[in-house]
Design a protein around this motif. Structure first.
Motif, PDB file in Angstrom:
ATOM      1  N   ALA A  20     -26.624   5.400  18.113  1.00  0.00           N
ATOM      2  CA  ALA A  20     -25.867   5.222  19.359  1.00  0.00           C
ATOM      3  C   ALA A  20     -26.750   5.509  20.571  1.00  0.00           C
ATOM      4  O   ALA A  20     -26.667   4.800  21.583  1.00  0.00           O
ATOM      5  N   ASP A  21     -27.616   6.514  20.478  1.00  0.00           N
ATOM      6  CA  ASP A  21     -28.523   6.817  21.590  1.00  0.00           C
ATOM      7  C   ASP A  21     -29.590   5.745  21.757  1.00  0.00           C
ATOM      8  O   ASP A  21     -30.053   5.508  22.873  1.00  0.00           O
ATOM      9  N   ILE A  22     -30.005   5.109  20.672  1.00  0.00           N
ATOM     10  CA  ILE A  22     -30.982   4.023  20.774  1.00  0.00           C
ATOM     11  C   ILE A  22     -30.335   2.799  21.423  1.00  0.00           C
ATOM     12  O   ILE A  22     -30.918   2.170  22.305  1.00  0.00           O
ATOM     13  N   VAL A  23     -29.128   2.468  20.987  1.00  0.00           N
ATOM     14  CA  VAL A  23     -28.442   1.286  21.496  1.00  0.00           C
ATOM     15  C   VAL A  23     -28.026   1.479  22.955  1.00  0.00           C
ATOM     16  O   VAL A  23     -28.184   0.582  23.787  1.00  0.00           O
ATOM     17  N   SER A  24     -27.524   2.643  23.270  1.00  0.00           N
ATOM     18  CA  SER A  24     -27.010   2.903  24.612  1.00  0.00           C
ATOM     19  C   SER A  24     -27.469   4.279  25.090  1.00  0.00           C
ATOM     20  O   SER A  24     -26.718   5.252  25.000  1.00  0.00           O
ATOM     21  N   PRO A  25     -28.703   4.365  25.620  1.00  0.00           N
ATOM     22  CA  PRO A  25     -29.188   5.667  26.083  1.00  0.00           C
ATOM     23  C   PRO A  25     -28.402   6.150  27.302  1.00  0.00           C
ATOM     24  O   PRO A  25     -27.826   5.358  28.055  1.00  0.00           O
ATOM     25  N   VAL A  26     -28.394   7.452  27.465  1.00  0.00           N
ATOM     26  CA  VAL A  26     -27.684   8.059  28.592  1.00  0.00           C
ATOM     27  C   VAL A  26     -28.356   7.606  29.883  1.00  0.00           C
ATOM     28  O   VAL A  26     -29.579   7.656  29.999  1.00  0.00           O
ATOM     29  N   LYS A  41     -35.784   6.452  30.293  1.00  0.00           N
ATOM     30  CA  LYS A  41     -35.041   5.684  29.287  1.00  0.00           C
ATOM     31  C   LYS A  41     -35.878   5.533  28.014  1.00  0.00           C
ATOM     32  O   LYS A  41     -35.369   5.716  26.904  1.00  0.00           O
ATOM     33  N   GLU A  42     -37.166   5.216  28.163  1.00  0.00           N
ATOM     34  CA  GLU A  42     -38.048   5.091  27.005  1.00  0.00           C
ATOM     35  C   GLU A  42     -38.199   6.430  26.288  1.00  0.00           C
ATOM     36  O   GLU A  42     -38.234   6.470  25.059  1.00  0.00           O
ATOM     37  N   ARG A  43     -38.256   7.523  27.031  1.00  0.00           N
ATOM     38  CA  ARG A  43     -38.370   8.854  26.424  1.00  0.00           C
ATOM     39  C   ARG A  43     -37.117   9.168  25.604  1.00  0.00           C
ATOM     40  O   ARG A  43     -37.210   9.705  24.497  1.00  0.00           O
ATOM     41  N   GLN A  44     -35.949   8.830  26.136  1.00  0.00           N
ATOM     42  CA  GLN A  44     -34.708   9.084  25.395  1.00  0.00           C
ATOM     43  C   GLN A  44     -34.634   8.236  24.133  1.00  0.00           C
ATOM     44  O   GLN A  44     -34.177   8.716  23.082  1.00  0.00           O
ATOM     45  N   ILE A  45     -35.080   6.993  24.215  1.00  0.00           N
ATOM     46  CA  ILE A  45     -35.060   6.124  23.031  1.00  0.00           C
ATOM     47  C   ILE A  45     -36.032   6.647  21.979  1.00  0.00           C
ATOM     48  O   ILE A  45     -35.707   6.683  20.789  1.00  0.00           O
ATOM     49  N   ASN A  46     -37.222   7.079  22.407  1.00  0.00           N
ATOM     50  CA  ASN A  46     -38.183   7.647  21.447  1.00  0.00           C
ATOM     51  C   ASN A  46     -37.653   8.923  20.813  1.00  0.00           C
ATOM     52  O   ASN A  46     -37.839   9.155  19.621  1.00  0.00           O
ATOM     53  N   ARG A  47     -36.972   9.758  21.601  1.00  0.00           N
ATOM     54  CA  ARG A  47     -36.376  10.980  21.062  1.00  0.00           C
ATOM     55  C   ARG A  47     -35.277  10.636  20.050  1.00  0.00           C
ATOM     56  O   ARG A  47     -35.145  11.284  19.010  1.00  0.00           O
TER      57      ARG A  47
END
Length: 154
Positions: free
Chosen positions: A64-70, A117-123
Motif C-alpha cells: 500500500a505504501d509503494i502504490v500510494s505513498p504518503v 516520495k522516492e525515499r518513502q517508496i524505497n523504505r
C-alpha cells in the motif's frame, strides 16, 4: 498505561503454565507424553501462524505504501518562507543577500518532494522484503508440524 498491560500479560502467561502443568500431571498415567507432544505441536503451529499472519499484514501495508505513498507534508508556501528566513553560512561570499526567484524555489521544492516520495517508496520496498521474511521463514515449519498433526491422527 503499558505497565498494567504487562502485568496482565504476565498473569496470563503464569495461568497458562499452571494449566499446562496440571493437565500434564493429570494425564501422566494416561499417556502424558502424547499430551506434551500435542501441546508442543499446537504451540509451534500457533506461533508460526501468528508470525505468518503478521508478515502478511506487514507485506500488505508495504505494498500500500509503494502504490500510494504518503504525500509530502510541507506546503510550498512553508518551504518558501523557511528558505527566505534561512541564515547564511557562507562566509567567503560578500555580505550581500542572495535571493532565489520564485521559479528556482519551486524547482527546489519539487525536487525535495520527489526525493521524499522516492525515499518513502524505497523504505516501503525494504519493509516488503522484511515482511516476506516473516512469511517465508515460518511457513515451512507450520506446514511440517501441520503434517505431523495430520499423520498422528491417522
Amino acid at each position: 498505561m503499558v505497565f498494567p498491560l504487562l502485568i496482565v500479560a504476565a498473569i496470563l502467561v503464569v495461568v497458562i503454565i499452571v494449566v499446562l502443568v496440571v493437565v500434564v500431571k493429570n494425564e501422566t498415567e494416561k499417556g502424558g507424553r502424547d499430551v506434551i507432544k500435542n501441546v508442543y505441536i499446537y504451540l509451534v503451529l500457533f506461533a508460526t501462524l501468528m508470525m505468518t499472519i503478521g508478515g502478511s499484514v506487514g507485506a500488505f501495508m508495504a505494498v500500500a505504501d509503494i502504490v500510494s505513498p504518503v504525500p509530502y507534508y510541507q506546503t510550498f508556501e512553508e518551504f518558501k518562507r523557511l528558505e527566505t528566513e534561512k541564515p547564511r553560512t557562507d562566509t567567503s561570499a560578500p555580505e550581500r543577500e542572495i535571493t532565489l526567484s520564485e521559479e528556482e524555489l519551486r524547482q527546489q521544492y519539487d525536487a525535495m518532494v520527489l526525493m521524499e516520495k522516492e525515499r518513502q517508496i524505497n523504505r516501503a520496498k525494504n519493509s516488503l522484503i522484511k515482511s516476506f521474511g516473516w512469511i517465508i521463514i515460518p511457513l515451512p515449519v507450520f506446514v511440517y508440524f501441520q503434517r505431523q498433526l495430520v499423520n498422528k491422527d491417522n
